[in-house]
Design a protein around this motif. Structure first.
Motif, mmCIF file in Angstrom:
data_model
loop_
_atom_site.group_PDB
_atom_site.id
_atom_site.type_symbol
_atom_site.label_atom_id
_atom_site.label_comp_id
_atom_site.label_asym_id
_atom_site.label_seq_id
_atom_site.Cartn_x
_atom_site.Cartn_y
_atom_site.Cartn_z
ATOM 1 N N LEU A 87 52.231 39.471 19.204
ATOM 2 C CA LEU A 87 53.436 39.031 19.889
ATOM 3 C C LEU A 87 54.293 40.255 20.177
ATOM 4 C CD1 LEU A 87 54.329 35.931 17.647
ATOM 5 C CD2 LEU A 87 52.922 35.973 19.725
ATOM 6 N N GLY A 88 54.360 40.653 21.449
ATOM 7 C CA GLY A 88 55.101 41.836 21.843
ATOM 8 C C GLY A 88 56.403 41.484 22.540
ATOM 9 N N PHE A 89 57.502 42.019 22.025
ATOM 10 C CA PHE A 89 58.820 41.783 22.610
ATOM 11 C C PHE A 89 59.384 43.128 23.078
ATOM 12 C CE2 PHE A 89 58.076 38.285 19.726
ATOM 13 C CZ PHE A 89 58.618 37.174 20.370
ATOM 14 N N PRO A 90 59.101 43.535 24.312
ATOM 15 C CA PRO A 90 59.608 44.821 24.809
ATOM 16 C C PRO A 90 61.126 44.911 24.633
ATOM 17 C CG PRO A 90 58.058 43.870 26.368
ATOM 18 C CD PRO A 90 58.335 42.815 25.343
ATOM 19 N N CYS A 91 61.589 46.109 24.293
ATOM 20 C CA CYS A 91 63.006 46.290 23.972
ATOM 21 C C CYS A 91 63.512 47.587 24.592
ATOM 22 C CB CYS A 91 63.184 46.321 22.455
ATOM 23 S SG CYS A 91 64.895 46.579 21.944
ATOM 24 N N ASN A 92 64.703 47.527 25.168
ATOM 25 C CA ASN A 92 65.298 48.689 25.835
ATOM 26 C C ASN A 92 66.481 49.249 25.052
ATOM 27 O OD1 ASN A 92 65.202 50.455 28.077
ATOM 28 N ND2 ASN A 92 66.931 49.425 29.038
ATOM 29 N N GLN A 93 66.577 48.939 23.767
ATOM 30 C CA GLN A 93 67.735 49.353 22.962
ATOM 31 C C GLN A 93 67.557 50.712 22.292
ATOM 32 O OE1 GLN A 93 68.148 45.577 20.610
ATOM 33 N NE2 GLN A 93 70.273 45.694 21.330
ATOM 34 N N PHE A 94 66.385 51.315 22.412
ATOM 35 C CA PHE A 94 66.133 52.606 21.782
ATOM 36 C C PHE A 94 65.833 53.634 22.870
ATOM 37 C CE2 PHE A 94 64.772 49.228 18.916
ATOM 38 C CZ PHE A 94 65.525 49.516 17.788
ATOM 39 N N ASN A 95 66.776 54.535 23.100
ATOM 40 C CA ASN A 95 66.587 55.582 24.106
ATOM 41 C C ASN A 95 66.246 55.033 25.489
ATOM 42 O OD1 ASN A 95 67.074 58.069 22.682
ATOM 43 N ND2 ASN A 95 65.152 57.697 21.573
ATOM 44 N N LEU A 96 66.595 53.776 25.726
ATOM 45 C CA LEU A 96 66.296 53.136 27.019
ATOM 46 C C LEU A 96 64.817 53.301 27.387
ATOM 47 C CD1 LEU A 96 69.502 54.183 29.026
ATOM 48 C CD2 LEU A 96 69.099 52.090 27.714
ATOM 49 N N GLU A 97 63.958 53.037 26.393
ATOM 50 C CA GLU A 97 62.521 53.277 26.567
ATOM 51 C C GLU A 97 61.791 52.149 27.286
ATOM 52 O OE1 GLU A 97 61.836 56.187 22.692
ATOM 53 O OE2 GLU A 97 61.331 54.070 22.537
ATOM 54 N N GLN A 98 62.497 51.038 27.594
ATOM 55 C CA GLN A 98 61.828 49.937 28.272
ATOM 56 C C GLN A 98 62.683 49.362 29.413
ATOM 57 O OE1 GLN A 98 58.350 48.416 27.824
ATOM 58 N NE2 GLN A 98 59.394 48.566 29.779
ATOM 59 N N PRO A 99 62.829 50.124 30.518
ATOM 60 C CA PRO A 99 63.536 49.602 31.685
ATOM 61 C C PRO A 99 62.585 48.817 32.590
ATOM 62 C CG PRO A 99 62.882 51.856 32.095
ATOM 63 C CD PRO A 99 62.407 51.517 30.695
#
Length: 224
Positions: A87-99
């Protein structure tokens, strides 16, 4: 004292890289909601009762992407007949690594990192971009944080964090991993640098357990 006893009882958990979750008597379950995928479908997590799952928060521009995304596929190939899902939940809260939009994110994994035409294993569900920390974190990650102590006291550099209120059990970066048992209870939490092969023994342990049939799914409960 309680934490020391828990660590002592979990011989498999590596110091500074993993922690054992406080699942005994825990109310709620990860397997209690419906989540939207990057591909535009919905996954009813209540259907995962009886499965062991590995939850992580990917980010395509992370240094760990190639290792962890290919490692997840390999893990799911190994356990394909045993009832294990990712179960993968992409996240953009760390160094904007998932825009990016859902389509852009899928293409980035396919052509950039890991690249070479990478696609997720059929048992690897990639959901829409999710917040894992802060007041606006998803209920699933509030629940995971409430159950699982951080594996280190070090939070890292606040300059790389994109949420407001920092608390001790916040995720430290992309590709943290939570191993969930057949009842949807989080049992282990691992640091981003822990390779997928290193969590095989924990999966084997949980696969050997018999799930407790619930009368109903109470859903996830938000914690701190």
């Amino acid at each position: 004292m309680l934490w020391a006893l828990l660590v002592a009882s979990a011989a498999l958990v590596a110091a500074d890289d993993g922690s054992q979750c406080l699942s005994q008597g825990l109310t709620g379950t990860v397997y209690g909601s419906t989540e939207a995928t990057l591909a535009g479908t919905n996954v009813d997590l209540t259907q995962l009762f009886g499965y062991v799952s590995v939850v992580m928060n990917p980010g395509v521009y992370s240094e760990w992407t190639s290792q962890m995304m290919t490692g997840m596929n390999t893990l799911l190939e190994k356990y394909e007949a045993d009832g294990v899902v990712g179960l993968g939940f992409p996240c953009n809260q760390f160094n904007l690594e998932q825009p990016g939009s859902p389509g852009e994110i899928l293409n980035a994994y396919k052509y950039l990192r890991p690249g070479n035409g990478w696609t997720p294993h059929q048992n690897f569900h990639l959901f829409t971009v999710t917040e894992v920390n802060g007041d606006t974190a998803s209920d699933i990650f509030k629940f995971l944080r409430s159950a699982c102590p951080a594996y280190t006291e070090e939070l890292g550099s606040k300059a790389s964090f994109y949420w407001d209120t920092l608390v001790a059990r916040d995720l430290r970066g992309t590709y943290e991993k939570f191993v969930i048992d057949k009842n949807g209870k989080p049992r282990y939490r691992f640091a981003p640098n822990v390779a997928m092969t290193e969590i095989y023994p924990y999966i084997d342990e949980l696969l050997a357990e018999t799930p407790i049939q619930p009368t109903q799914f109470p859903g996830v409960e938000a914690g701190n």
